[in-house]
Design a protein around this motif. Structure first.
Motif, PDB file in Angstrom:
ATOM      1  N   GLY A  70      70.421  81.246 170.539  1.00  0.00           N
ATOM      2  CA  GLY A  70      70.697  80.268 171.602  1.00  0.00           C
ATOM      3  C   GLY A  70      69.744  79.085 171.545  1.00  0.00           C
ATOM      4  O   GLY A  70      70.161  77.936 171.706  1.00  0.00           O
ATOM      5  N   ARG A  71      68.483  79.365 171.299  1.00  0.00           N
ATOM      6  CA  ARG A  71      67.492  78.272 171.196  1.00  0.00           C
ATOM      7  C   ARG A  71      67.855  77.350 170.031  1.00  0.00           C
ATOM      8  O   ARG A  71      67.741  76.130 170.137  1.00  0.00           O
ATOM      9  N   GLY A  72      68.300  77.943 168.929  1.00  0.00           N
ATOM     10  CA  GLY A  72      68.700  77.148 167.757  1.00  0.00           C
ATOM     11  C   GLY A  72      69.910  76.275 168.071  1.00  0.00           C
ATOM     12  O   GLY A  72      69.940  75.097 167.722  1.00  0.00           O
ATOM     13  N   LEU A  73      70.907  76.861 168.761  1.00  0.00           N
ATOM     14  CA  LEU A  73      72.117  76.088 169.101  1.00  0.00           C
ATOM     15  C   LEU A  73      71.769  74.938 170.052  1.00  0.00           C
ATOM     16  O   LEU A  73      72.270  73.815 169.902  1.00  0.00           O
ATOM     17  N   ALA A  74      70.877  75.209 171.007  1.00  0.00           N
ATOM     18  CA  ALA A  74      70.506  74.176 171.988  1.00  0.00           C
ATOM     19  C   ALA A  74      69.819  72.988 171.324  1.00  0.00           C
ATOM     20  O   ALA A  74      69.851  71.868 171.850  1.00  0.00           O
ATOM     21  N   LYS A  75      69.203  73.236 170.174  1.00  0.00           N
ATOM     22  CA  LYS A  75      68.492  72.154 169.473  1.00  0.00           C
ATOM     23  C   LYS A  75      69.449  71.202 168.758  1.00  0.00           C
ATOM     24  O   LYS A  75      69.059  70.103 168.359  1.00  0.00           O
ATOM     25  N   ILE A  76      70.701  71.608 168.553  1.00  0.00           N
ATOM     26  CA  ILE A  76      71.650  70.767 167.794  1.00  0.00           C
ATOM     27  C   ILE A  76      71.858  69.427 168.498  1.00  0.00           C
ATOM     28  O   ILE A  76      71.882  68.380 167.882  1.00  0.00           O
ATOM     29  N   HIS A  77      71.999  69.482 169.837  1.00  0.00           N
ATOM     30  CA  HIS A  77      72.285  68.243 170.602  1.00  0.00           C
ATOM     31  C   HIS A  77      71.976  68.528 172.070  1.00  0.00           C
ATOM     32  O   HIS A  77      72.161  69.660 172.529  1.00  0.00           O
ATOM     33  N   GLN A  78      71.571  67.504 172.797  1.00  0.00           N
ATOM     34  CA  GLN A  78      71.217  67.691 174.215  1.00  0.00           C
ATOM     35  C   GLN A  78      72.413  68.136 175.071  1.00  0.00           C
ATOM     36  O   GLN A  78      72.232  68.688 176.165  1.00  0.00           O
ATOM     37  N   ASN A  79      73.652  67.904 174.601  1.00  0.00           N
ATOM     38  CA  ASN A  79      74.836  68.290 175.391  1.00  0.00           C
ATOM     39  C   ASN A  79      75.277  69.734 175.165  1.00  0.00           C
ATOM     40  O   ASN A  79      76.232  70.188 175.791  1.00  0.00           O
ATOM     41  N   VAL A  80      74.601  70.432 174.246  1.00  0.00           N
ATOM     42  CA  VAL A  80      75.028  71.807 173.949  1.00  0.00           C
ATOM     43  C   VAL A  80      74.694  72.752 175.109  1.00  0.00           C
ATOM     44  O   VAL A  80      73.594  72.727 175.660  1.00  0.00           O
ATOM     45  N   VAL A  81      75.694  73.558 175.470  1.00  0.00           N
ATOM     46  CA  VAL A  81      75.528  74.627 176.461  1.00  0.00           C
ATOM     47  C   VAL A  81      75.686  75.931 175.678  1.00  0.00           C
ATOM     48  O   VAL A  81      76.678  76.100 174.953  1.00  0.00           O
ATOM     49  N   VAL A  82      74.726  76.827 175.806  1.00  0.00           N
ATOM     50  CA  VAL A  82      74.749  78.063 175.014  1.00  0.00           C
ATOM     51  C   VAL A  82      75.653  79.099 175.686  1.00  0.00           C
ATOM     52  O   VAL A  82      75.434  79.480 176.838  1.00  0.00           O
ATOM     53  N   LYS A  83      76.658  79.524 174.933  1.00  0.00           N
ATOM     54  CA  LYS A  83      77.634  80.479 175.479  1.00  0.00           C
ATOM     55  C   LYS A  83      77.222  81.896 175.117  1.00  0.00           C
ATOM     56  O   LYS A  83      76.947  82.199 173.947  1.00  0.00           O
ATOM     57  N   ILE A 102      67.291  76.013 179.369  1.00  0.00           N
ATOM     58  CA  ILE A 102      68.455  75.877 178.480  1.00  0.00           C
ATOM     59  C   ILE A 102      69.715  76.244 179.271  1.00  0.00           C
ATOM     60  O   ILE A 102      69.761  77.289 179.933  1.00  0.00           O
ATOM     61  N   ARG A 103      70.711  75.365 179.230  1.00  0.00           N
ATOM     62  CA  ARG A 103      71.929  75.587 180.015  1.00  0.00           C
ATOM     63  C   ARG A 103      72.834  76.609 179.317  1.00  0.00           C
ATOM     64  O   ARG A 103      72.994  76.559 178.092  1.00  0.00           O
ATOM     65  N   THR A 104      73.396  77.513 180.123  1.00  0.00           N
ATOM     66  CA  THR A 104      74.188  78.604 179.553  1.00  0.00           C
ATOM     67  C   THR A 104      75.588  78.662 180.170  1.00  0.00           C
ATOM     68  O   THR A 104      75.783  78.256 181.315  1.00  0.00           O
ATOM     69  N   ASN A 105      76.526  79.183 179.385  1.00  0.00           N
ATOM     70  CA  ASN A 105      77.888  79.434 179.846  1.00  0.00           C
ATOM     71  C   ASN A 105      78.134  80.920 179.595  1.00  0.00           C
ATOM     72  O   ASN A 105      78.197  81.365 178.449  1.00  0.00           O
ATOM     73  N   VAL A 106      78.234  81.708 180.674  1.00  0.00           N
ATOM     74  CA  VAL A 106      78.447  83.149 180.507  1.00  0.00           C
ATOM     75  C   VAL A 106      79.954  83.400 180.441  1.00  0.00           C
ATOM     76  O   VAL A 106      80.698  83.110 181.389  1.00  0.00           O
ATOM     77  N   THR A 107      80.376  83.908 179.296  1.00  0.00           N
ATOM     78  CA  THR A 107      81.800  83.991 178.980  1.00  0.00           C
ATOM     79  C   THR A 107      82.313  85.428 178.990  1.00  0.00           C
ATOM     80  O   THR A 107      81.538  86.372 179.167  1.00  0.00           O
TER      81      THR A 107
END
Ligand code: E4P
Length: 219
Positions: A70-83, A102-107
């Motif tokens: 999740g930390r890696g995905l969040a680094k891709i772009h400021q608009n990324v929400v980690v699912k 870090i913003r998250t989307n619980v799916t």
């Protein structure tokens, strides 16, 4: 209600973005796999097309690995929400990532009890799946209504994203129920435009105008 596109296809995203009505994007491992490009690269391309929340899902299943991914995905772009999936590990990862800002989307949310856990863990978004509940004979919209009631009772800031929307009726019912966001395939977004009276009305307007103003010879 915000409108998100539920696709990782760049052509669909470009077309939706050109209409100026797409507020964000949701992806999942199935949608990323369909495009055949590694998630980091595909999410980067999506962020360049749509300026809004872009959900990128982890594939790890154990909490520490989810946090790292999740930390890696969040680094891709400021608009990324980690699912993150609504499992025990997913909720643990959600708590940690949320505390880190870090913003998250619980799916994969299929019950009000699960949605309560997501809110408690500080999720930025929770994604109840309407269509998949309908598929097993349980009314999906009722779940949106329950979550709206519970979140309003306690003022939870977690946004409710109606997912797995399969038809315009799903979109309208989600909006009526008070979902903050509806995510839909491109096909469903395109269907929202359609009305036979719009087509018939436009045809008549253009015919009347042409009849009145075209030179007699070309009528
Ligand atoms: C949303 O985040 C989900 O990826 C998606 O809406 C699932 O939809 P489906 O049930 O049509 O696959």
């Amino acid at each position: 209600m915000k409108i998100f596109l539920d696709t990782a296809n760049l052509e669909e995203l470009k077309q939706g973005a050109a209409w100026g009505i797409v507020d964000g994007v949701t992806t999942n491992p199935t949608l990323i796999a369909k495009e055949g490009v590694a998630i980091e690269e595909q999410i980067r391309r999506i962020c360049a097309i749509v300026d809004g929340d872009i959900s990128a899902e982890v594939v790890a299943t154990e909490a520490d690995a989810m946090i790292q991914e999740g930390r890696g995905l969040a680094k891709i772009h400021q608009n990324v929400v980690v699912k993150l999936p609504l499992t025990r590990d997913g909720i643990r990862a959600c708590s940690t990532l949320s505390k880190d800002g870090i913003r998250t989307n619980v799916t994969l949310c299929f019950s009000a009890a699960q949605a309560l856990l997501a809110a408690k863990a500080g999720a930025y978004i929770v994604s109840p799946f309407i269509g998949r509940l309908d598929d097993i004979g349980t009314p999906g919209i009722a779940l949106i209504q329950e979550i709206v009631t519970i979140y309003r009772n306690y003022g939870y800031p977690t946004q409710i994203l109606a997912a797995s929307l399969r038809s315009p009726m799903h979109v309208i019912d989600s909006a009526k129920a008070g979902a903050h966001i509806g995510t839909m395939p491109f096909k469903v977004l395109d269907m929202l435009f359609q009305h036979p009276l719009t087509d018939r009305g436009l045809e008549q307007f253009l015919k009347d105008y042409a009849k009145a103003f075209q030179p007699a010879g070309v009528r």
